[in-house]
Design a protein around this motif. Sequence first.
Motif, PDB file in Angstrom:
ATOM      1  N   PHE A   1      22.909  24.173  53.463  1.00 41.78           N
ATOM      2  CA  PHE A   1      23.999  23.457  52.803  1.00 41.78           C
ATOM      3  C   PHE A   1      24.087  23.829  51.327  1.00 41.78           C
ATOM      4  O   PHE A   1      23.093  23.796  50.596  1.00 41.78           O
ATOM      5  CB  PHE A   1      23.790  21.951  52.960  1.00 41.78           C
ATOM      6  N   GLU A   2      25.298  24.172  50.890  1.00 39.86           N
ATOM      7  CA  GLU A   2      25.580  24.480  49.487  1.00 39.86           C
ATOM      8  C   GLU A   2      26.788  23.659  49.053  1.00 39.86           C
ATOM      9  O   GLU A   2      27.805  23.643  49.739  1.00 39.86           O
ATOM     10  CB  GLU A   2      25.857  25.968  49.315  1.00 39.86           C
ATOM     11  N   TYR A   3      26.661  22.968  47.929  1.00 37.62           N
ATOM     12  CA  TYR A   3      27.697  22.057  47.460  1.00 37.62           C
ATOM     13  C   TYR A   3      28.342  22.577  46.191  1.00 37.62           C
ATOM     14  O   TYR A   3      27.659  22.912  45.220  1.00 37.62           O
ATOM     15  CB  TYR A   3      27.095  20.675  47.192  1.00 37.62           C
ATOM     16  N   HIS A   4      29.666  22.651  46.218  1.00 33.04           N
ATOM     17  CA  HIS A   4      30.447  23.031  45.043  1.00 33.04           C
ATOM     18  C   HIS A   4      31.081  21.756  44.496  1.00 33.04           C
ATOM     19  O   HIS A   4      32.018  21.214  45.086  1.00 33.04           O
ATOM     20  CB  HIS A   4      31.519  24.064  45.425  1.00 33.04           C
ATOM     21  N   ASP A   5      30.563  21.253  43.391  1.00 28.91           N
ATOM     22  CA  ASP A   5      31.011  19.992  42.830  1.00 28.91           C
ATOM     23  C   ASP A   5      32.447  20.123  42.330  1.00 28.91           C
ATOM     24  O   ASP A   5      32.737  20.977  41.477  1.00 28.91           O
ATOM     25  CB  ASP A   5      30.095  19.574  41.681  1.00 28.91           C
ATOM     26  N   PRO A   6      33.375  19.289  42.853  1.00 27.90           N
ATOM     27  CA  PRO A   6      34.777  19.405  42.439  1.00 27.90           C
ATOM     28  C   PRO A   6      35.041  18.900  41.025  1.00 27.90           C
ATOM     29  O   PRO A   6      36.113  19.147  40.475  1.00 27.90           O
ATOM     30  CB  PRO A   6      35.521  18.550  43.470  1.00 27.90           C
ATOM     31  N   VAL A   7      34.068  18.207  40.422  1.00 25.22           N
ATOM     32  CA  VAL A   7      34.270  17.613  39.102  1.00 25.22           C
ATOM     33  C   VAL A   7      33.718  18.503  37.992  1.00 25.22           C
ATOM     34  O   VAL A   7      34.431  18.920  37.090  1.00 25.22           O
ATOM     35  CB  VAL A   7      33.652  16.206  39.030  1.00 25.22           C
ATOM     36  N   ASP A   8      32.424  18.810  38.048  1.00 29.48           N
ATOM     37  CA  ASP A   8      31.840  19.629  36.971  1.00 29.48           C
ATOM     38  C   ASP A   8      31.696  21.101  37.345  1.00 29.48           C
ATOM     39  O   ASP A   8      31.182  21.902  36.560  1.00 29.48           O
ATOM     40  CB  ASP A   8      30.496  19.058  36.506  1.00 29.48           C
ATOM     41  N   LYS A   9      32.129  21.444  38.580  1.00 27.32           N
ATOM     42  CA  LYS A   9      32.166  22.832  39.067  1.00 27.32           C
ATOM     43  C   LYS A   9      30.771  23.449  39.240  1.00 27.32           C
ATOM     44  O   LYS A   9      30.650  24.663  39.403  1.00 27.32           O
ATOM     45  CB  LYS A   9      33.005  23.727  38.140  1.00 27.32           C
TER      46      LYS A   9
ATOM     47  N   PRO B   1      25.122  16.624  48.181  1.00 29.92           N
ATOM     48  CA  PRO B   1      23.667  16.707  48.345  1.00 29.92           C
ATOM     49  C   PRO B   1      23.019  15.350  48.103  1.00 29.92           C
ATOM     50  O   PRO B   1      23.620  14.441  47.528  1.00 29.92           O
ATOM     51  CB  PRO B   1      23.251  17.707  47.261  1.00 29.92           C
ATOM     52  N   THR B   2      21.773  15.226  48.509  1.00 33.90           N
ATOM     53  CA  THR B   2      21.023  14.007  48.233  1.00 33.90           C
ATOM     54  C   THR B   2      20.801  13.884  46.729  1.00 33.90           C
ATOM     55  O   THR B   2      20.387  14.821  46.067  1.00 33.90           O
ATOM     56  CB  THR B   2      19.671  14.050  48.971  1.00 33.90           C
ATOM     57  N   GLY B   3      21.097  12.714  46.185  1.00 33.15           N
ATOM     58  CA  GLY B   3      20.992  12.488  44.748  1.00 33.15           C
ATOM     59  C   GLY B   3      22.213  11.750  44.244  1.00 33.15           C
ATOM     60  O   GLY B   3      23.350  12.213  44.405  1.00 33.15           O
TER      61      GLY B   3
ATOM     62  N   VAL C   1      27.233  24.356  41.190  1.00 35.33           N
ATOM     63  CA  VAL C   1      26.914  24.748  42.558  1.00 35.33           C
ATOM     64  C   VAL C   1      25.460  24.369  42.842  1.00 35.33           C
ATOM     65  O   VAL C   1      24.561  24.732  42.079  1.00 35.33           O
ATOM     66  CB  VAL C   1      27.115  26.257  42.780  1.00 35.33           C
ATOM     67  N   SER C   2      25.241  23.622  43.915  1.00 37.76           N
ATOM     68  CA  SER C   2      23.891  23.217  44.320  1.00 37.76           C
ATOM     69  C   SER C   2      23.574  23.893  45.648  1.00 37.76           C
ATOM     70  O   SER C   2      24.185  23.589  46.675  1.00 37.76           O
ATOM     71  CB  SER C   2      23.798  21.698  44.460  1.00 37.76           C
ATOM     72  N   SER C   3      22.631  24.829  45.614  1.00 35.16           N
ATOM     73  CA  SER C   3      22.287  25.607  46.805  1.00 35.16           C
ATOM     74  C   SER C   3      21.000  25.082  47.438  1.00 35.16           C
ATOM     75  O   SER C   3      20.273  24.274  46.857  1.00 35.16           O
ATOM     76  CB  SER C   3      22.111  27.078  46.429  1.00 35.16           C
TER      77      SER C   3
END
Length: 397
Positions: free
Chosen positions: A309-317, A179-181, A319-321
Amino acid sequence: VDSAAAYVELMKEVFDFDLLKTLIQREGFKFVYDAMHGVAGPYARAIFTDELGIPESCLFNCTPSEDFGGGHPDPNLTYAHDLVKTCGLTSKGEKISGVENVPDMGAAADGDADRNMILGKQFFVTPSDSVAIIAANAAHCIPFFKNQGGLRAVARSMPTSAAADLVAKKMGTAIFQVPTGWKFFGNLMDSGELGGEELNPLICGEESFGTGSNHIREKDGIWAVLCWMSILAFRNKDRSQSEDLVSIEDIVREHWATYGRNYYSRYDYENVDKEKAMAMMAELTNKIESGLAGTELLPGYTLGECDEFEYHDPVDKSVSSNQGWRFNFTDGSRFVFRLSGTGSVGATIRLYLEKYESEESKLSQLTADALSDLVQIALKFSRIEEYTGRKEPTVIT
């Protein structure tokens, strides 16, 4: 503490300053830099003038000012108008005829120096292309990456074009779409330290003129300029003074010939009525939920996967919806909408447009021409003129 001196020492660990000097000292080579009255000024003087020997007359607006000299410190074709004109371009990135003594390279920073714009001689490098080209050349041209065996990962924000994906695929490195950020890039940089996969060295960037790597956990405008200088210097180090300079435009066009070209543009509609902006996005959500795959919006433009777009962060797990409305076509084209500023009086609607071309005969189109059909599709599909009451965006980049 002299922060400029500390930064210079860090840059000397990342780049080969002796190689950079061979470019700067090349007869006829001219570089200009616009700090836009932001904090980049003292750092620009310390690196470009004190270390590399570039005349201070080539550095514009390098005295920081609380009101940025009355300007808007955004390094793009619209707001960095003096630099853009010096480099022989209009605010639309088109060549101005009849200009002389155009610099070989121009660059600009924003107010806090973390973003950048790269220009060649009458040539604009899109931020998406810039990230991809730096990634493609880093292991050869920049000691920080060469000494670590090259890149382990490339990352981009979701709205940024897929040009970096093509580079990562060819190099066999991991690619992340976040995601943006900038915090999402920071997480990737921390992966190894937190017991996950080591992803450094990493290069990352976003279409909003931010580019960086794991040398610091933030985007870095001057670093990006030195990356491009390094690529130019490396490509010209064995060329005699009598030979033409391998230019920024040459490097970009060679990149397109190898990877194809991602035509790209962003339309910003600023200070839109918040309720109307949210109503427009609600309609887009309803259209996605109704099922759009297989819908032909124009001959040759058939929708494929469409989603929020929904992002599942592989590091801290985490979820950004709800990170943007994506409309992908079967030919690889897409348009994306994002909404920001909904907590204030006005909102900003951003429309991102991208079309991929790999045929050699189609690599030199004007961006506006290449995207014209896609623009009309997106505007009609979203009914943005009806919702905003505007026939034109506030800014096009």
